[in-house]
Design a protein around this motif. Structure first.
Motif, short mmCIF file in Angstrom:
data_model
loop_
_atom_site.label_atom_id
_atom_site.label_comp_id
_atom_site.label_asym_id
_atom_site.label_seq_id
_atom_site.Cartn_x
_atom_site.Cartn_y
_atom_site.Cartn_z
N THR A 225 -46.82 -20.46 33.28
CA THR A 225 -45.89 -19.69 34.30
C THR A 225 -46.51 -19.56 35.42
OG1 THR A 225 -44.85 -18.62 32.38
CG2 THR A 225 -44.38 -17.65 34.45
N LEU A 226 -45.96 -19.95 36.40
CA LEU A 226 -46.34 -20.12 37.89
C LEU A 226 -45.36 -19.38 38.74
CD1 LEU A 226 -47.88 -23.69 38.10
CD2 LEU A 226 -48.95 -21.51 37.66
N GLU A 230 -46.78 -21.18 43.71
CA GLU A 230 -47.89 -22.15 43.03
C GLU A 230 -47.56 -23.32 42.52
OE1 GLU A 230 -50.77 -18.66 40.89
OE2 GLU A 230 -48.44 -18.79 40.18
N VAL A 231 -45.95 -23.36 42.18
CA VAL A 231 -45.55 -24.66 41.75
C VAL A 231 -45.58 -25.75 42.82
CG1 VAL A 231 -43.28 -25.55 41.16
CG2 VAL A 231 -43.89 -23.55 40.21
N LYS A 232 -45.49 -25.20 44.04
CA LYS A 232 -45.61 -26.27 45.16
C LYS A 232 -47.17 -27.08 44.96
CE LYS A 232 -42.81 -23.68 48.22
NZ LYS A 232 -42.68 -22.69 49.33
N ASP A 233 -47.77 -26.65 44.60
CA ASP A 233 -49.31 -27.26 44.31
C ASP A 233 -48.98 -28.28 43.21
OD1 ASP A 233 -50.16 -26.02 46.74
OD2 ASP A 233 -50.66 -24.37 45.30
N ILE A 234 -48.39 -28.25 42.58
CA ILE A 234 -48.16 -29.12 41.14
C ILE A 234 -47.41 -30.42 41.46
CG2 ILE A 234 -47.47 -29.33 38.58
CD1 ILE A 234 -49.59 -27.28 39.10
N VAL A 244 -36.61 -21.87 35.07
CA VAL A 244 -36.54 -21.02 36.36
C VAL A 244 -35.87 -19.70 36.18
CG1 VAL A 244 -35.71 -20.67 38.91
CG2 VAL A 244 -36.14 -22.94 38.05
N HIS A 245 -36.86 -18.50 36.39
CA HIS A 245 -36.63 -17.07 36.17
C HIS A 245 -36.88 -16.36 37.26
CE1 HIS A 245 -40.77 -16.69 35.20
NE2 HIS A 245 -40.75 -17.51 34.24
N SER A 246 -36.72 -15.01 37.41
CA SER A 246 -36.63 -14.28 38.55
C SER A 246 -38.20 -14.07 38.91
CB SER A 246 -36.23 -12.81 38.53
OG SER A 246 -36.72 -12.08 37.21
N PHE A 247 -39.21 -14.22 38.00
CA PHE A 247 -40.44 -14.23 38.43
C PHE A 247 -41.22 -15.49 38.86
CE2 PHE A 247 -39.38 -11.08 35.11
CZ PHE A 247 -39.73 -9.92 35.87
#
Length: 283
Positions: A225-226, A230-234, A244-247
């Motif tokens: 969970t990121l 942080e997901v942009k670096d994957i 996709v969730h609120s966090f």
């Protein structure tokens, strides 16, 4: 060289609003293959084609080197268990045994009754009054009492209580003590497949998305969970599917494509199936 029990090449079956295939699937002899996918994905259609209950539109099917699914010789070598016991329900198991004795050339009456004793099934009760669990045990007794080399099970454990499911799984593992035996089992209860399967074949919308060794499958993917940042670096190629969730986002990732040091959790087969579907549907 590994021998093949079931070989499917370019298999196609067309319906009005659905097409199975082209489907390629190779099942090695001496293995248990779990066949997974959503309702309507094509699991039961595949099995019906293997058994000659449907006619294919294209492709090849070979089972134990036989290319005619309706061959009497092949039927003797197959044990089949569906999600119900499709016999006249006014029969007793004694009636069913007499019928099977005439159908299978290598029927073993004593072996059949040893299963009946093991399962504590009532011999004089008509099958209509059997519980679902009792019907499945009787189905397994029939499938295992004529020296079958390949077992094909279509949702055989669905709707059963955990005790009966465990008994069925134990029987499958006993059957596999002979290295010449093979099992293809479709099931929605993926925890059962985690216990017994050697390989997992995943079908979605009529196409097989992967066939992988179960242990490799769980080692090759990871959950994490990121945050959205942080997901942009994957690497996008590493992302199999996302929730996709609120966090932020929960991702199923290919381990070999993620940055070193990223903490990953081991997914279940159910996790892998769900995230593969999410990945396909997002494209």
């Amino acid at each position: 060289m590994t021998k093949t029990a079931i070989e499917i090449k370019g298999l196609v079956k067309r319906f009005h609003n659905f097409q199975l295939g082209p489907l390629n699937l190779s099942i090695p002899k001496g293995t248990i293959v779990g066949y997974i996918g959503q309702n309507g994905a094509g699991k039961s259609t595949t099995i019906k084609l293997l058994l000659g209950l449907l006619h294919k539109d294209a492709g090849e099917i070979r089972i134990l080197d036989e290319d005619n699914p309706n061959s009497v010789r092949l039927k003797d070598r197959l044990g089949v268990v569906f999600d119900d016991l499709f016999v006249p329900e006014e029969m007793t198991l004694v009636d069913l045994e007499k019928f099977c004795r005439r159908v299978y050339s290598n029927w073993e009456r004593d072996l059949f009754y040893s299963f009946i004793e093991r399962f504590k099934l009532p011999a004089k009760k008509i099958i209509k009054n059997y519980s679902r669990g009792m019907k499945m045990k009787l189905s397994m007794a029939v499938a295992l009492s004529h020296n079958a080399e390949v077992l094909i099970l279509d949702e055989a454990t669905s709707g059963l209580d955990p005790i009966v499911r465990e008994e069925i799984l134990d029987l499958l593992l006993e059957f596999m003590q002979d290295e010449e035996h093979t099992i293809l089992i479709s099931s929605h209860i993926l925890s059962d497949l985690e216990k017994v399967a050697d390989y997992i074949a995943f079908i979605h919308d009529g196409r097989v998305l992967f066939v992988e060794a179960k242990d490799d499958l769980k080692e090759n993917y990871g959950l994490c969970t990121l945050s959205n940042e942080e997901v942009k670096d994957i690497d996008e190629d590493a992302i199999v599917g996302r929730r996709v969730h609120s966090f932020g986002q929960e991702l199923l990732l290919k381990k070999n494509l993620v940055p070193a040091g990223l903490k990953l959790e081991k997914p279940s087969i159910e996790d892998i199936m769900i995230y593969f579907i999410k990945g396909v549907e997002s494209k």
